[in-house]
Design an enzyme around this catalytic site. Sequence first.
Site, PDB file in Angstrom:
ATOM      1  N   ARG A  14      -8.240  12.710  12.316  1.00 15.35           N
ATOM      2  CA  ARG A  14      -6.809  12.401  12.430  1.00 15.35           C
ATOM      3  C   ARG A  14      -5.960  13.675  12.395  1.00 15.35           C
ATOM      4  O   ARG A  14      -6.267  14.618  11.669  1.00 15.35           O
ATOM      5  CB  ARG A  14      -6.417  11.400  11.337  1.00 15.35           C
ATOM      6  N   ASP A  64       1.925  -0.995  12.015  1.00 16.80           N
ATOM      7  CA  ASP A  64       0.667  -1.488  11.455  1.00 16.80           C
ATOM      8  C   ASP A  64       0.388  -2.937  11.845  1.00 16.80           C
ATOM      9  O   ASP A  64      -0.705  -3.458  11.592  1.00 16.80           O
ATOM     10  CB  ASP A  64       0.677  -1.347   9.923  1.00 16.80           C
ATOM     11  N   ARG A  95       3.000   5.966  -3.181  1.00 15.99           N
ATOM     12  CA  ARG A  95       4.165   6.767  -3.579  1.00 15.99           C
ATOM     13  C   ARG A  95       4.439   6.654  -5.076  1.00 15.99           C
ATOM     14  O   ARG A  95       4.918   7.610  -5.700  1.00 15.99           O
ATOM     15  CB  ARG A  95       5.380   6.338  -2.752  1.00 15.99           C
ATOM     16  N   GLN A 113       4.662   9.369   7.322  1.00 14.23           N
ATOM     17  CA  GLN A 113       3.776  10.272   6.583  1.00 14.23           C
ATOM     18  C   GLN A 113       4.234  11.715   6.735  1.00 14.23           C
ATOM     19  O   GLN A 113       4.262  12.475   5.770  1.00 14.23           O
ATOM     20  CB  GLN A 113       2.331  10.094   7.072  1.00 14.23           C
ATOM     21  N   ARG A 132      -6.532   2.230  17.946  1.00 13.68           N
ATOM     22  CA  ARG A 132      -6.274   0.779  17.869  1.00 13.68           C
ATOM     23  C   ARG A 132      -5.994   0.157  19.231  1.00 13.68           C
ATOM     24  O   ARG A 132      -6.207  -1.040  19.418  1.00 13.68           O
ATOM     25  CB  ARG A 132      -5.124   0.490  16.888  1.00 13.68           C
ATOM     26  N   SER A 192       7.171   9.312  12.187  1.00 11.58           N
ATOM     27  CA  SER A 192       6.044   9.157  11.265  1.00 11.58           C
ATOM     28  C   SER A 192       6.528   9.290   9.829  1.00 11.58           C
ATOM     29  O   SER A 192       7.030  10.339   9.427  1.00 11.58           O
ATOM     30  CB  SER A 192       4.971  10.213  11.543  1.00 11.58           C
ATOM     31  N   LYS A 207       0.829  -1.208   0.000  1.00 16.42           N
ATOM     32  CA  LYS A 207       0.000   0.000   0.000  1.00 16.42           C
ATOM     33  C   LYS A 207       0.867   1.264   0.000  1.00 16.42           C
ATOM     34  O   LYS A 207       0.659   2.163  -0.806  1.00 16.42           O
ATOM     35  CB  LYS A 207      -0.920  -0.028   1.230  1.00 16.42           C
ATOM     36  N   SER A 208       1.846   1.308   0.899  1.00 10.43           N
ATOM     37  CA  SER A 208       2.683   2.517   0.996  1.00 10.43           C
ATOM     38  C   SER A 208       3.404   2.795  -0.315  1.00 10.43           C
ATOM     39  O   SER A 208       3.491   3.941  -0.770  1.00 10.43           O
ATOM     40  CB  SER A 208       3.730   2.345   2.099  1.00 10.43           C
TER      41      SER A 208
HETATM   42  C1  S3P Z   1       2.380   4.961   6.271  1.00  9.26           C
HETATM   43  C2  S3P Z   1       2.974   5.329   7.453  1.00  9.26           C
HETATM   44  C3  S3P Z   1       2.482   4.921   8.771  1.00  9.26           C
HETATM   45  C4  S3P Z   1       1.539   3.734   8.670  1.00  9.26           C
HETATM   46  C5  S3P Z   1       0.539   3.889   7.568  1.00  9.26           C
HETATM   47  C6  S3P Z   1       1.213   4.079   6.233  1.00  9.26           C
HETATM   48  C7  S3P Z   1       2.954   5.462   5.019  1.00  9.26           C
HETATM   49  O1  S3P Z   1       1.797   5.994   9.358  1.00  9.26           O
HETATM   50  O2  S3P Z   1       0.900   3.523   9.900  1.00  9.26           O
HETATM   51  O3  S3P Z   1      -0.318   2.765   7.510  1.00  9.26           O
HETATM   52  O4  S3P Z   1       2.602   4.950   3.935  1.00  9.26           O
HETATM   53  O5  S3P Z   1       3.782   6.377   5.074  1.00  9.26           O
HETATM   54  P1  S3P Z   1       2.575   7.142  10.214  1.00  9.26           P
HETATM   55  O6  S3P Z   1       3.608   7.673   9.338  1.00  9.26           O
HETATM   56  O7  S3P Z   1       1.564   8.188  10.545  1.00  9.26           O
HETATM   57  O8  S3P Z   1       3.094   6.443  11.425  1.00  9.26           O
END
Ligand code: S3P
Length: 430
Positions: free
Chosen positions: A123, A317, A28, A170, A348, A168, A23-24
């Site tokens: 969030r 995760d 990207r 993200q 969670r 993080s 997914k990540s």
């Molecule tokens: C992700 C980063 C993580 C993860 C999320 C996907 C990403 O979140 O929990 O499912 O794709 O960069 P955080 O960066 O907020 O920890």
Amino acid sequence: MSDRIELKRAKKLKGGIIPPPDKSISHRAIILSSISKGRSVIKNFLRAEDTMSTLNAFRKLGVEIDDRGKKIIIEGKGIHGLKEPEDIIDCGNSGTTIRLLSGILSGNSFLSILTGDESLRKRPMGRVIKPLRQMGAEIIARAEDKYPPVVIKGKKLKAIKYDMPMASAQVKSAILLAGLYADGITEITEPIKSRDHTERMLPSYGAEIKVDGLNIKIKGGAELKARDIDVPGDFSSAAFFIVAALLIKNSDIKIKGVGINPTRTGLLDVLKKMGAGIELVNTRDVSGEPVADIYCKGVKVLKAANISKKQIPALIDEFPILCIAATQADGITTIRGAEELRVKESDRIKAMVEGLRKMGVEVEEFRDGLSIKGNTKLKGALIDSHNDHRIAMAFSIAALIADGTTTINGISAVNISFPGFYKMLRTLMR
Ligand code: S3P
């Protein structure tokens, strides 16, 4: 269609599976290909609700995206080629979409408004707004800049030096992407290493980036070039089957083509320490990411584990499914330093405490984690997914080792990351 499933004890899991694409990395791949010059082909793209939120967002920003199922062809617009969207952009349930997009849109001189579903609108956005404002972006959000919707008027950005207050990927990625639009070199320091897919992918599109431990520097102003990319299997999706095979006696499964980037596989380290026999074979490189096939068997005894803050980012995760493994381990498993889990797709920690107690597990809840008493015979219960994909999947695995019937409400949440989850599970059940 009813949004619930009833599950009973499984005899054993046997066979081979290929997990869904990561997914990540899928997010990207869309993002970086869209702001690169030329045609990029993405192979093995994850078709799930979260990644489709990103794909649709870039269409709204004027990018031509030919969706051929698992193969996606993107006519990249170049770093300054996005256009002002005519309407607000709905990021659905996806934190990655809204946060990474905030970084990019901060450097694009038009107005954009980003929102999402009920969960996403709770969030935290302050964590990206603060550094992006320091870079010169005009960015505001609801509830005194806490939550989506987010309104962005892109500006010419300046490079900053930023010490991240939390681990993080993200937030890190949002700043790195904004850094592409900044004058000079943007520098970020993370407190603990989080997933590094953005840093791995950016140079392959032509960006200048230097990683030195927890410190990352990116040079602004470069034009990115299109490239083809093959997305590896998602370790976070494979994790549910890894734990399922460990916990269900006489199981023996092979999971093929799984991404094993060390910033993602903290669960493997913990499970191995707990006594699990997991074997990685055929290790290879796929588009700059390490990939392997994983063999996993039922285990007789698992030992309890103690997990602390520095281990959390690499298994962030996997927390829900790790909690299920802990219910079967000898002793008390404690997970601390995990307060980030309170602001995921659901709280969670709360969701796991609630569901585990319903299944008869003794649990203590902390602000930043929990402790779980192991060696517990689970009993079937009525479980609420809290519309969180990973909570639904974790308790579905718990149901396979529980007495009686477990009913899980809100299973359509699995479509966020793993639309074929129940079908894949059935192919392994003997
Ligand atoms: C992700 C980063 C993580 C993860 C999320 C996907 C990403 O979140 O929990 O499912 O794709 O960069 P955080 O960066 O907020 O920890």
